[in-house]
Design an enzyme around this catalytic site. Structure first.
Site, PDB file in Angstrom:
ATOM      1  N   ASP A 148      -0.351   5.215   0.972  1.00 16.43           N
ATOM      2  CA  ASP A 148      -0.464   6.323   1.626  1.00 16.43           C
ATOM      3  C   ASP A 148      -0.652   5.133   3.434  1.00 16.43           C
ATOM      4  O   ASP A 148      -1.182   3.864   4.264  1.00 16.43           O
ATOM      5  CB  ASP A 148      -1.671   6.630   1.880  1.00 16.43           C
ATOM      6  CG  ASP A 148      -1.820   7.991   0.805  1.00 16.43           C
ATOM      7  OD1 ASP A 148      -0.720   8.561   0.296  1.00 16.43           O
ATOM      8  OD2 ASP A 148      -2.707   7.063   0.141  1.00 16.43           O
TER       9      ASP A 148
ATOM     10  N   ASP B  65       0.745  -1.318  -0.362  1.00 19.11           N
ATOM     11  CA  ASP B  65      -0.098   0.282  -0.029  1.00 19.11           C
ATOM     12  C   ASP B  65       1.366   1.407   0.363  1.00 19.11           C
ATOM     13  O   ASP B  65       2.179   0.507   0.098  1.00 19.11           O
ATOM     14  CB  ASP B  65      -1.483  -0.146   1.516  1.00 19.11           C
ATOM     15  CG  ASP B  65      -1.666   0.909   1.395  1.00 19.11           C
ATOM     16  OD1 ASP B  65      -2.441   1.540   0.803  1.00 19.11           O
ATOM     17  OD2 ASP B  65      -1.488   1.712   2.971  1.00 19.11           O
TER      18      ASP B  65
END
Ligand code: BG6
Ligand code: MG
Length: 216
Positions: free
Chosen positions: A10, A8
């Site tokens: 963020d 991922d």
């Protein structure tokens, strides 16, 4: 056998989760309400418009579709302003050595992010070239906790979910990985990420081998 790692963005690679929070909070404040860090936890991994609807719900506000789009675009302008000021120093501790080691050892590296600004952020911190595939919010139709983003990533890498480890800082992201049949490693607080196969506070003081060992 593990052949790939899907990150991922963020809150895992860069600490942009705080910029999303600041920008959404600024919007809420301008609309006359506030929301907490605890509520913000629910926004992590969630698409822009889904986040908008959750926030308006917390403020007890109803806006027309047109106004929602207007405010979402304003929030994005504030967010992008922060992203454009980022430097490679904002890559979270341990990420760069891990990316280098993964590449050296021949593992595939993927990005699985809900953000439409993912490539912009990766470019800004100068690590775009590490990724064999990038699936982001411009390519998906369903937001985490739906596993679509990771399934598309695995498919592009020509791998099965069980050959991939997903790194996630969001409850919705861990859920997406698990629903899709991937191994999930939470990065952050076990309080929120406890369902993952393994939770690390950061990428510091760990190795690829230790991660693989503890999920299998
Ligand atoms: C996710 C973030 O990565 O991307 C969410 O965790 C954000 O907070 C979502 O809402 C969508 O991002 P963007 O940049 O397309 O608004
Ligand atoms: Mg995240």
């Amino acid at each position: 056998m593990i052949k790939a790692f899907i990150f991922d963005l963020d809150g895992v690679i860069v600490d942009t989760a705080k910029y999303h929070f600041q920008a959404w909070r600024r919007m809420a404040n301008e609309l006359g309400f506030d929301f907490s860090e605890k509520e913000n936890e629910q926004l992590k991994g969630v698409s822009r418009m889904d986040s908008m609807n959750l926030i308006l719900g917390w403020g007890g506000l109803e806006l027309s579709e047109k106004d929602k789009v207007k405010w979402a675009s304003q929030k994005n302008d504030w967010y992008v302003e922060a992203v454009d000021n980022m430097t490679p120093k904002e890559i979270l501790p341990g990420v760069l050595p891990l990316l280098k080691d993964l590449r050296k050892k021949g593992y595939k590296i993927g990005l699985g992010s809900s953000s439409k600004n993912a490539v912009r952020a990766l470019r800004k911190v100068r690590i775009l070239s590490y990724f064999n595939t990038i699936i982001d919010g411009t390519k998906t139709t369903r937001s985490k906790p739906d596993p679509q983003v990771f399934q598309m990533g695995a498919k592009r890498l020509r791998l099965t979910p069980k050959e991939c480890i997903v790194f996630e800082d969001a409850q919705s992201g861990v859920e997406a990985a698990l629903t899709g049949g991937f191994y999930a490693v939470g990065i952050g607080d076990p309080k929120h990420l406890g369902k993952a196969h393994l939770v690390l506070s950061s990428f510091e003081n760990t190795t690829i081998e230790a991660i693989i060992e503890s999920i299998s």
